[in-house]
Design a protein around this motif. Structure first.
Motif, PDB file in Angstrom:
ATOM      1  N   ARG A 178      28.577  47.342   9.069  1.00  0.00           N
ATOM      2  CA  ARG A 178      27.540  46.610   9.846  1.00  0.00           C
ATOM      3  C   ARG A 178      27.405  47.042  11.146  1.00  0.00           C
ATOM      4  NH1 ARG A 178      29.959  42.056   6.883  1.00  0.00           N
ATOM      5  NH2 ARG A 178      28.509  41.318   5.533  1.00  0.00           N
ATOM      6  N   LYS A 179      28.342  47.841  11.594  1.00  0.00           N
ATOM      7  CA  LYS A 179      28.177  48.259  13.091  1.00  0.00           C
ATOM      8  C   LYS A 179      27.373  49.499  12.926  1.00  0.00           C
ATOM      9  CE  LYS A 179      30.802  50.102  16.765  1.00  0.00           C
ATOM     10  NZ  LYS A 179      32.281  50.444  17.307  1.00  0.00           N
ATOM     11  N   VAL A 180      27.570  50.359  12.026  1.00  0.00           N
ATOM     12  CA  VAL A 180      26.466  51.442  11.739  1.00  0.00           C
ATOM     13  C   VAL A 180      25.215  51.042  11.537  1.00  0.00           C
ATOM     14  CG1 VAL A 180      25.915  53.591  10.005  1.00  0.00           C
ATOM     15  CG2 VAL A 180      28.441  52.924  10.593  1.00  0.00           C
ATOM     16  N   SER A 181      24.977  49.799  10.615  1.00  0.00           N
ATOM     17  CA  SER A 181      23.756  49.299  10.512  1.00  0.00           C
ATOM     18  C   SER A 181      23.046  48.890  11.965  1.00  0.00           C
ATOM     19  CB  SER A 181      23.742  48.120   9.351  1.00  0.00           C
ATOM     20  OG  SER A 181      22.606  47.687   9.258  1.00  0.00           O
ATOM     21  N   LYS A 182      24.015  48.153  12.496  1.00  0.00           N
ATOM     22  CA  LYS A 182      23.429  47.687  13.709  1.00  0.00           C
ATOM     23  C   LYS A 182      22.815  48.924  14.813  1.00  0.00           C
ATOM     24  CE  LYS A 182      24.639  44.201  16.949  1.00  0.00           C
ATOM     25  NZ  LYS A 182      24.017  42.908  16.671  1.00  0.00           N
ATOM     26  N   SER A 183      23.552  50.118  14.543  1.00  0.00           N
ATOM     27  CA  SER A 183      23.101  51.201  15.551  1.00  0.00           C
ATOM     28  C   SER A 183      21.554  51.795  14.918  1.00  0.00           C
ATOM     29  CB  SER A 183      24.068  52.241  15.391  1.00  0.00           C
ATOM     30  OG  SER A 183      24.115  52.898  14.179  1.00  0.00           O
ATOM     31  N   TYR A 184      21.031  51.279  13.920  1.00  0.00           N
ATOM     32  CA  TYR A 184      19.841  51.578  13.681  1.00  0.00           C
ATOM     33  C   TYR A 184      18.657  50.920  13.814  1.00  0.00           C
ATOM     34  CZ  TYR A 184      21.541  55.670  11.290  1.00  0.00           C
ATOM     35  OH  TYR A 184      22.205  57.201  10.984  1.00  0.00           O
ATOM     36  N   GLU A 185      19.120  49.818  14.627  1.00  0.00           N
ATOM     37  CA  GLU A 185      18.072  48.609  14.962  1.00  0.00           C
ATOM     38  C   GLU A 185      16.694  49.231  15.702  1.00  0.00           C
ATOM     39  OE1 GLU A 185      20.246  45.230  16.622  1.00  0.00           O
ATOM     40  OE2 GLU A 185      20.427  44.320  14.728  1.00  0.00           O
ATOM     41  N   GLU A 186      17.196  50.140  16.509  1.00  0.00           N
ATOM     42  CA  GLU A 186      16.001  50.752  17.321  1.00  0.00           C
ATOM     43  C   GLU A 186      14.722  51.286  16.078  1.00  0.00           C
ATOM     44  OE1 GLU A 186      18.351  54.156  16.654  1.00  0.00           O
ATOM     45  OE2 GLU A 186      19.027  52.282  17.250  1.00  0.00           O
ATOM     46  N   GLN A 187      15.189  51.506  15.042  1.00  0.00           N
ATOM     47  CA  GLN A 187      14.270  51.931  14.090  1.00  0.00           C
ATOM     48  C   GLN A 187      13.399  50.700  13.360  1.00  0.00           C
ATOM     49  OE1 GLN A 187      15.891  54.236  10.750  1.00  0.00           O
ATOM     50  NE2 GLN A 187      16.406  55.976  12.385  1.00  0.00           N
ATOM     51  N   ALA A 188      13.836  49.826  13.713  1.00  0.00           N
ATOM     52  CA  ALA A 188      12.883  48.639  13.283  1.00  0.00           C
ATOM     53  C   ALA A 188      11.451  48.657  13.583  1.00  0.00           C
ATOM     54  CB  ALA A 188      13.403  47.176  13.690  1.00  0.00           C
ATOM     55  N   PRO A 189      10.533  48.417  12.798  1.00  0.00           N
ATOM     56  CA  PRO A 189       9.039  48.523  12.989  1.00  0.00           C
ATOM     57  C   PRO A 189       8.846  47.644  14.532  1.00  0.00           C
ATOM     58  CG  PRO A 189       9.263  48.125  10.830  1.00  0.00           C
ATOM     59  CD  PRO A 189      10.611  47.971  11.242  1.00  0.00           C
ATOM     60  N   TYR A 190       7.755  47.950  14.998  1.00  0.00           N
ATOM     61  CA  TYR A 190       7.371  47.356  16.074  1.00  0.00           C
ATOM     62  C   TYR A 190       6.857  45.779  16.131  1.00  0.00           C
ATOM     63  CZ  TYR A 190       2.775  48.987  15.002  1.00  0.00           C
ATOM     64  OH  TYR A 190       1.533  49.273  14.440  1.00  0.00           O
ATOM     65  N   GLY A 191       6.164  45.689  14.697  1.00  0.00           N
ATOM     66  CA  GLY A 191       5.551  44.407  14.537  1.00  0.00           C
ATOM     67  C   GLY A 191       6.663  43.652  13.607  1.00  0.00           C
ATOM     68  N   ALA A 192       6.122  42.251  13.504  1.00  0.00           N
ATOM     69  CA  ALA A 192       7.306  41.621  12.626  1.00  0.00           C
ATOM     70  C   ALA A 192       7.113  41.908  11.306  1.00  0.00           C
ATOM     71  CB  ALA A 192       6.833  39.998  13.106  1.00  0.00           C
ATOM     72  N   MET A 193       8.020  42.025  10.454  1.00  0.00           N
ATOM     73  CA  MET A 193       8.003  42.309   9.115  1.00  0.00           C
ATOM     74  C   MET A 193       8.400  41.127   8.277  1.00  0.00           C
ATOM     75  SD  MET A 193       9.057  46.280   8.522  1.00  0.00           S
ATOM     76  CE  MET A 193       8.762  46.181   6.734  1.00  0.00           C
ATOM     77  N   PRO A 194       8.137  41.048   7.104  1.00  0.00           N
ATOM     78  CA  PRO A 194       8.120  39.837   6.300  1.00  0.00           C
ATOM     79  C   PRO A 194       9.970  40.062   5.875  1.00  0.00           C
ATOM     80  CG  PRO A 194       6.281  40.915   5.354  1.00  0.00           C
ATOM     81  CD  PRO A 194       6.927  41.736   6.415  1.00  0.00           C
TER      82      PRO A 194
END
Length: 173
Positions: free
Chosen positions: A63-79
């Motif tokens: 989960r910690k590794v996954s959390k480190s990639y949160e900046e890759q989330a798209p700028y808009g809201a996704m379903p």
């Protein structure tokens, strides 16, 4: 489906590239259910969404590794995950069909809704590009390889159940 903006999730060529990345990283040579590849592909594309997966107790550090990639989330809201995952399926199927026609996937396995990579040589430039991206995301790629190796697809506590991306209750036991 008409798109106003580009999204890799809905690009069959990008999906084929991701399948090759998974093949090279996790040595996918044996037959694997297509749904397993679909789930791994989803998390390769959206590693920050791994946080919501129910993990084995020894794997909670992922989960910690996954959390480190949160900046890759798209700028808009996704379903939510299920909607994105189900919308990706036709593009993933088109990608797999293209890889069958190109000789990279075995047609007999594909006819049974399974993926089996052939010994067809991947061009050096493509292999190098896959390796570069896999090295850049080596922590996530290693997690995905561990998931493929240790988490069964079906049934209670299988990959379908733990991710919540697919229905598992009607799986043969």
């Amino acid at each position: 489906m008409t798109q106003l903006t580009y999204n890799e999730a809905f690009d069959p060529y990008h999906a084929a590239f991701r399948f090759l990345r998974l093949h090279l990283a996790c040595d996918v040579t044996a037959r694997v259910p297509f749904d397993t590849i679909r789930i791994l592909d989803f998390y390769l594309l959206f590693p920050f969404r791994l946080q919501s997966m129910k993990l084995f107790s020894q794997d909670t550090s992922w989960r910690k590794v996954s959390k480190s990639y949160e900046e890759q989330a798209p700028y808009g809201a996704m379903p939510d995950d299920n909607i994105v995952f189900s919308r990706m399926e036709p593009f993933q199927r088109a990608a797999a069909s293209s890889l069958v026609i190109s000789g990279y996937l075995a047609p007999k396995a594909w006819d049974q809704n399974e993926v089996q990579f052939t010994k067809e040589a991947i061009p050096d430039a493509l292999r190098l590009r896959c390796s570069e991206l896999n090295a850049r995301m080596s922590d996530v790629v290693e997690i995905l390889c561990q998931i493929k190796a240790r988490y069964p697809l079906g049934g209670r506590d299988g990959l379908k159940d733990r991710t919540g991306l697919l229905e598992y209750r009607y799986d043969p036991v």
